[in-house]
Design an enzyme around this catalytic site. Structure first.
Site: not given
Ligand code: FEO
Length: 397
Positions: A24, A78, A80, A82, A145, A164, A192, A225
């Site tokens: 994104h 989390h 999100e 991904d 985040h 993250d 990042y 990640h």
């Protein structure tokens, strides 16, 4: 990629995404990973999952360690997509006894997957669960985040599963920080931070103090990640401290887009002035430099100077994109200035100034606008602007 035992009976079981090139708006030129971790204990526990297209990679990896049906607990740090995209299929396969998450995590999962019937178990900061020989301590990290974000700390392994935070978008065959080149690793970590966490820097400072106050002793930080920090976890904590303080160097970026090279010529003259004042600087042409790479360099730059020609009564579209992206990430304590060429109306410099003022940059000049092609006198003024900015940087940084 096959599972990797990162601690005794605790495995990386995630997926490597070699092909993703845009996250994104963040340019992921070297891909990313979606890390998930499986603890083999009396209660077999999976920490986080992967993006939906990688569900087979995750299931394959789980099967290489154990029967997925043996998994008792899911911990969702989390929501999100991904990290949660494969949840509906995974929950069907695993049928977990409990899904541990924050209160905001439960809300987000219901809003994503519309399953009120999953066995959610809401936890908050300080809550501890026992898996058998090891335990898990939760720490909510709201807005780092997302509102739902949290960390899982396993004291028996001195392992922090950090969601993250402390991650990097970098697809590698290696899993640990000491197996890759350190300079590139920190470049990816800085990119990042500069593109995902910069706007939450005040919260990062608070979180680092909370973690310090908890007196936890860290041997390993495993983000969702990129590489796992096992050789020197302290180094990435120190980098986050530095980045979240928004400490800057005697460094300036001259960021521009140009139509017929006039704005480019002005950019180079401003750069000359900065160099004359002993400031380290970079010329970043938005026609060849991605917005997210500009933000990586902006992380420790004291001055950001923006130049655009005027097109259709406004700045060039790449500059509008850059400024909108940068403003959202909220760099603070920066010096700003604008410049650009124009033909007849010349709105670009004023528009850039407006954005920089809204972003609370310290503006040390109204900026320089030049009609069509700069004269020697115009370029002398650009050099002088660079020198003034250079002196201001030396006073402040
Ligand atoms: Fe990697 Fe916020 O998801």
């Amino acid at each position: 990629m096959a599972p990797v035992e990162i601690k005794k009976d605790l495995y990386w079981v995630g997926a490597v995404d070699w092909e993703i090139r845009d996250f994104h708006g963040y340019s992921t030129k070297k891909g990313t990973t979606y890390n998930a971790f499986l603890a083999m204990d009396e209660k077999v526990t999976l920490f986080d999952t992967v993006k939906k297209p990688f569900r087979s990679d995750l299931l394959h990896n789980l099967r290489r360690v154990t029967d997925p049906g043996r998994i008792d607990y899911l911990v969702i740090n989390h929501v999100e997509m991904d990290h949660s995209g494969c949840l509906p299929e995974l929950v069907e396969t695993v049928r977990p006894e409990k899904i541990f998450c924050s209160a905001m995590g439960k809300k987000a999962m219901v809003e994503h997957f519309h399953r009120e019937d999953w066995p959610y178990e809401v936890v908050k900061t300080g809550d501890v669960i026992r898996l058998g020989k090891r335990s898990v301590q939760f720490l909510e990290t709201r807005m780092l985040h997302w509102p739902d974000s949290m960390f899982s700390y396993i004291p028996e392994d001195r392992l922090l599963i950090s969601s993250d935070a402390f991650g990097q978008h970098w697809a590698t065959s290696e899993r640990f920080d000491d197996e890759v080149e350190s300079h590139e690793l920190f470049m990816h970590a800085a990119k990042y931070y500069g593109n995902i966490l910069l706007l939450y820097s005040a919260l990062v400072q608070k979180l680092l103090q909370t973690v310090q106050g908890m007196g936890i002793s860290l041997d390993m930080i495993a983000p969702d990640h990129g590489l796992i920090w096992r050789s020197q976890p302290q180094k990435i904590l120190e980098a986050y401290d530095r980045w979240s303080r928004q400490d800057t160097k005697r460094k300036a970026l001259v960021i521009y887009d140009t139509m017929w090279h006039s704005t480019e010529t002005m950019a180079k003259a401003i750069l000359d002035g900065l160099v004359q004042e002993g400031v380290s600087c970079q010329l970043l042409d938005l026609q060849g430099t991605h917005r997210s790479d500009v933000m990586t360099e902006a992380l420790d730059a004291k001055a950001l100077i923006f130049g655009s020609a005027t097109l259709n009564n406004g700045m060039l579209p790449r500059m509008a994109d850059m400024l909108s992206y940068m403003k959202g990430l909220r760099p603070v304590n920066r010096i700003g200035a604008a410049f650009g060429s124009y033909g007849w109306s010349g709105e670009a410099v004023k528009q850039i100034n407006n954005v920089l003022e809204e972003a609370k940059f310290r503006m040390i000049d109204p900026g320089i606008s030049v009609r069509f092609v700069p004269t020697h006198e115009d370029l002398r003024k650009c050099v002088e602007l660079g020198r003034r900015i250079g002196r201001a940087i030396r006073e402040e940084a």
